[in-house]
Write an enzyme that holds these catalytic residues in place. Sequence first.
Site, short mmCIF file in Angstrom:
data_model
loop_
_atom_site.label_atom_id
_atom_site.label_comp_id
_atom_site.label_asym_id
_atom_site.label_seq_id
_atom_site.Cartn_x
_atom_site.Cartn_y
_atom_site.Cartn_z
CD GLU A 179 25.06 8.56 -49.07
OE1 GLU A 179 23.72 9.41 -49.55
OE2 GLU A 179 25.63 9.55 -47.89
CD GLU A 302 29.20 11.27 -49.38
OE1 GLU A 302 28.94 11.30 -48.38
OE2 GLU A 302 28.99 11.32 -49.94
#
Length: 498
Positions: A179, A302
Amino acid sequence: MYAQKKVVINLETQTEGPQISKHIYGHFAEHLGRCIYGGFYVGDDETTIPNTDGVRNDIVDALKELQIPNLRWPGGCFADTYHWQDGIGPKDQRPTIVNRWWGDVTEDNSFGTHEFLNMCELLDTEPYLSGNVGSGTVKEFADWMQYVNNDGVSPMSDLRRENGREDAWGVRYWGVGNEAWGCGGNMTAEYYANVYRQFATYMGGWTNDGKVMRIASGASSNDYNWTEVLMKNIPNRLIDGIALHHYSVIDWGAKGPAVDFNEEQYFTILQRAYEMEELVTKHVAIMDKYDPEGKIDLIVDEWGGWYEVEEGTNPGFLYQQNTMRDAMIAGMTLNIFNNHADRVKMANLAQAVNVLQAVILTDEEKMILTPTYHVMRMYTAHHDATLIPMEIENVSYKRGEAELPAISASASVDKDGKKHISLVNIDSKEAYTISIPLAGLKKSAVTGEILVSDKIQNHNSFDEPNKVIPTVFKDYKVKGDQLEVTLPAVSVVMLEVK
Ligand code: AHR
């Protein structure tokens, strides 16, 4: 009336689909809440919980049953604060750090590289390491690869041997940060693309066979610009996979309860989960522009449902229960991945134990398997099988003006020629008849398993661990060349056709 409740699934058995990589069924273990400590790892100290080198035996057995193909570690957001050298060597000399993202708890680094990679060997699974880019250096990253993967004589492989491990582990999957648009450094896509190029330059050559998958930190949900900029600015020779994260969440400010949700919240979460179909399609379309031969994989590292934490638990620990709603998310999402197996080569449910949409929950010595666990177990039949493409004449599950396809499905044929068809009915009230034309079919050739429960909120608890478990499925008929299946509301079925 009846016709409206009938769904036809046409299997394109003459078309050879891609292989459904078993890595789509991957998991994720972050240093977050009770995933590692108090979950997988009960430590070397005195504990009455049966373990092997500190790793719970019951968790190992349960995950082996799932044949988990890979396990991502150590984060998540934690990965970009993690300095791997803190987690090697004698435990009493390892420094402590503060886990900044998850509850500000003290991390004593007792579970580090050796503990994780040895645990993967116990689990018979491939490790997927997320390297620190946000607060780490290129040297630190390259040294980790050398430590873990180099069999020759080198400073880091010598250090590994000093720490008791002769052979390199040969880790194939490496994430370059996590991220990067958020907890991994709040970078712009353009900036991260350059940083990625720099890190990737030093990632080669540390395994005997030279095979390393370099995975770029990917977009959040529908941030298509992120994928576009990365694909445009990173030369194809430097990248093997690009990630995507997508959580099924109602609203980041008001996520709603994990168990006592209403039908509106049930529907909204499934809308969020169904978005995966559009996300995968659109991110892949962008990837195709820059990589028409499809050499770069989409890695959804994810995914899962995200709700308010269980009352009375640490908000930074993300502990939530897991209901039939989660079974619906899992069944539907895995069908989407299977149907996009030409480009989705890997995915990681967040997370394996005690965090978010976990497959396992623990409470001291007790352990329960969640409805999501059971779906994952039923779907092992698809691991590495060949996708059978399909057309569905579907029906809608409606709420007000909004609608979703009620039935989700995917099919595959395994190396022994057995076909598996996974069917999910997300409709909270209606059962449907599913008609599947299959030439020359005999009833004796069909078997099935079902996960169903009479309430969408039903779940397993430490007091009632087997409230939601799969059972033998018998509600099908063979009528001529048609397999006719009755799929109850809120159910997941796996059919096997020999
Ligand atoms: O899975 C929990 C967190 O969600 C991860 O650490 C992060 O990558 C994502 O935002």
